[in-house]
Enzyme design. Structure first.
Site, PDB file in Angstrom:
ATOM      1  N   ARG A  74       0.821  -1.221   0.000  1.00 58.75           N
ATOM      2  CA  ARG A  74       0.000   0.000   0.000  1.00 58.75           C
ATOM      3  C   ARG A  74       0.858   1.275   0.000  1.00 58.75           C
ATOM      4  O   ARG A  74       0.410   2.336  -0.408  1.00 58.75           O
ATOM      5  CB  ARG A  74      -0.980   0.016   1.187  1.00 58.75           C
ATOM      6  N   TYR A 128     -10.552  13.722 -20.446  1.00 56.99           N
ATOM      7  CA  TYR A 128     -11.164  12.406 -20.279  1.00 56.99           C
ATOM      8  C   TYR A 128     -12.361  12.564 -19.322  1.00 56.99           C
ATOM      9  O   TYR A 128     -12.277  13.324 -18.348  1.00 56.99           O
ATOM     10  CB  TYR A 128     -10.101  11.463 -19.700  1.00 56.99           C
ATOM     11  N   ASP A 200      -1.476  14.770 -18.709  1.00 53.76           N
ATOM     12  CA  ASP A 200      -1.919  13.389 -18.915  1.00 53.76           C
ATOM     13  C   ASP A 200      -1.609  13.049 -20.367  1.00 53.76           C
ATOM     14  O   ASP A 200      -2.245  13.563 -21.281  1.00 53.76           O
ATOM     15  CB  ASP A 200      -3.422  13.279 -18.626  1.00 53.76           C
ATOM     16  N   LYS A 225      -3.649   1.439 -20.512  1.00 47.94           N
ATOM     17  CA  LYS A 225      -3.711   1.607 -21.966  1.00 47.94           C
ATOM     18  C   LYS A 225      -2.411   1.112 -22.623  1.00 47.94           C
ATOM     19  O   LYS A 225      -2.087  -0.035 -22.491  1.00 47.94           O
ATOM     20  CB  LYS A 225      -4.017   3.070 -22.287  1.00 47.94           C
TER      21      LYS A 225
HETATM   22  C1  LIG Z   1      -8.408   5.789 -19.554  1.00 55.21           C
HETATM   23  C2  LIG Z   1      -7.905   7.135 -19.298  1.00 55.21           C
HETATM   24  C3  LIG Z   1      -7.785   7.615 -17.985  1.00 55.21           C
HETATM   25  C4  LIG Z   1      -8.227   6.816 -16.789  1.00 55.21           C
HETATM   26  O1  LIG Z   1      -7.489   5.651 -16.628  1.00 55.21           O
HETATM   27  P1  LIG Z   1      -8.022   4.360 -15.818  1.00 55.21           P
HETATM   28  O2  LIG Z   1      -6.831   3.469 -15.825  1.00 55.21           O
HETATM   29  O3  LIG Z   1      -9.202   3.820 -16.566  1.00 55.21           O
HETATM   30  O4  LIG Z   1      -8.406   4.823 -14.455  1.00 55.21           O
HETATM   31  C5  LIG Z   1      -7.266   8.876 -17.811  1.00 55.21           C
HETATM   32  N1  LIG Z   1      -6.897   9.642 -18.848  1.00 55.21           N
HETATM   33  C6  LIG Z   1      -7.006   9.214 -20.131  1.00 55.21           C
HETATM   34  C7  LIG Z   1      -6.588  10.108 -21.239  1.00 55.21           C
HETATM   35  C8  LIG Z   1      -7.518   7.950 -20.402  1.00 55.21           C
HETATM   36  O5  LIG Z   1      -7.647   7.534 -21.661  1.00 55.21           O
END
Ligand SMILES: *Cc1c(COP(=O)(O)O)cnc(C)c1O
Length: 407
Positions: A74, A128, A200, A225
């Site tokens: 954790r 997002y 991001d 992703k």
């Molecule tokens: C999918 C995504 C997120 C969130 O990610 P999770 O792993 O589903 O929590 C944040 N930003 C972007 C651009 C995304 O495509």
């Protein structure tokens, strides 16, 4: 001039660069396979495993008389987490990284480490869906004020700056429209006003875009992703300076956002092929975009690699690859999209993105489901808009499948 008069210091300035060493720094594919492991030493040990074992244990024997070296998943200090953290820091070109249970966990903890009640955050309006909810609903209820800015309106950032502004948050490339933001005007402002720039860059992965090289202070990845790339584990990462990452770790620890050892192990395995996967995805997406641009049934193609894309020039200078994500708008609108997703067979109708399997999704039934058709259209996502996440299958087969579905 609004100066950042902080009571809490986010420690965002990097340590001075380390002196040059004799060994040239390894390339990105080498880092993706070996980064963060102790290979030179392990390599001399006969019998040492080539693959990192899974330490599926939440407890580790502790040294006597000290809190040093205490391991607990954790806290992000499990052996599997530590290896991927070092590897991700190297891939992004940052001092330190932290892996979390999801991309949303990463975004939330990264921002909670920067903002306190009474603070103000400037964020791009192109976000997002989950991030949009976090900022506009959750943060608002915690007394953190958020202003959304049209990121193409470069002077808008400065106009909305306040004395309480602490950070700027942007997403680039943007999900699902594949717009690419120019970071230059934003970094000029964050440097001048002493703000943190958080980016991001999930859509690009560090193979195509490394925001820290362009003046960002913090990078966020949904490792669910491209970084894992196999549709089999959820995760997130934050990369920045070592003292800042310690602050994010504190948030992760108390809010309980750490990943399980097995998730870290799957992420490490996925990372090994990151460079080859993303290069193939870039190549195939370009071919698919060029093919789509010549089809009369497709009204618009959104891919930054095409010269017709509004951000092509920015993408060409800022990115190392145009990415594995694209979007098409069918001339027949929503009805045509309904038919299309039922007729593809190689492309799977599923949300999420960045993995080895090609996926097609309609934002009106996923991220943008709560909006009216008019609101979606205003955001550049009209009915008939399909988001394509290009996998690593043969591009010829992917195109043939799309062609069949259009007929
Ligand atoms: C999918 C995504 C997120 C969130 O990610 P999770 O792993 O589903 O929590 C944040 N930003 C972007 C651009 C995304 O495509």
């Amino acid at each position: 001039m609004p100066r950042a008069t902080r009571s809490h210091s986010p420690h965002l300035s990097s340590a001075p660069p380390s002196p040059p060493t004799a060994a040239p720094s390894p390339g990105r594919s080498t880092i993706a396979v070996h980064g963060g492991t102790d290979r030179p030493r392990a390599g001399r040990e006969t019998d040492a495993p080539v693959v990192t074992p899974i330490y599926q244990s939440v407890n580790h024997i502790q040294a006597f008389g000290t809190a040093e070296g205490l391991r607990y998943p954790r806290y992000g200090t499990g052996p599997n987490a530590e290896i991927v953290q070092r590897r991700l820091a190297q891939l992004e070109g940052g001092e330190a990284a932290l892996v979390l249970g999801s991309g949303m966990g990463a975004t939330a903890c990264a921002l909670l480490a920067l903002l306190r009640p009474g603070d103000h955050l400037l964020a791009s309006a192109w976000l997002y869906g989950g991030t949009h909810r976090l900022l506009t609903q959750e943060f608002a209820s915690m007394g953190i004020d958020v202003t959304l800015v049209d990121p193409t309106e470069h002077r808008g950032w400065r106009r909305r700056l306040r004395r309480e502004t602490r950070a700027i948050f942007v997403e680039s490339p943007v999900n699902p429209t594949c717009r690419v933001l120019d970071l230059t005007p934003v970094t000029l402002l964050t440097k001048e006003a002493g703000l943190a720039l958080v980016v991001d860059s999930t859509f690009a992965s560090p193979i195509n875009f490394r925001p820290l090289e362009h003046g960002a202070d913090v990078v966020i990845q949904s490792t669910t992703k491209f970084l894992n790339g196999h549709h089999d584990t959820l995760g997130g990462a934050v990369v920045g300076t070592a003292p800042y990452i310690e602050e994010v770790r504190e948030k992760m620890t108390v809010w309980g956002q750490a990943p399980d050892p097995f998730a870290c192990w799957l992420l490490e395995r996925g990372l090994k092929t990151l460079d080859v996967r993303v290069r193939r995805q870039n190549e195939s997406a370009m071919r698919i975009a060029e093919w789509a641009a010549g089809r009369s049934e497709i009204r618009r193609v959104h891919y930054p690699g095409l010269e017709t894309h509004p951000d092509h020039a920015i993408a060409a200078t800022q990115l190392d690859g145009f990415g594995g994500m694209l979007a098409i708008e069918l001339a027949g609108g929503g009805k045509a999209a309904d038919r299309f997703v039922r007729r593809v067979s190689l492309w799977l109708h599923a949300p999420s993105l960045g993995g080895v399997d090609s996926l097609v999704s309609e934002p009106r039934y996923t991220s943008h489901a709560e909006m009216s058709p008019e609101e979606r259209a205003a955001l550049g996502v009209p009915d008939g808009f399909l988001r394509l996440s290009v996998g690593i299958e043969d591009a010829d087969d992917l195109i043939a499948d799309l062609e069949r579905a259009l007929r």
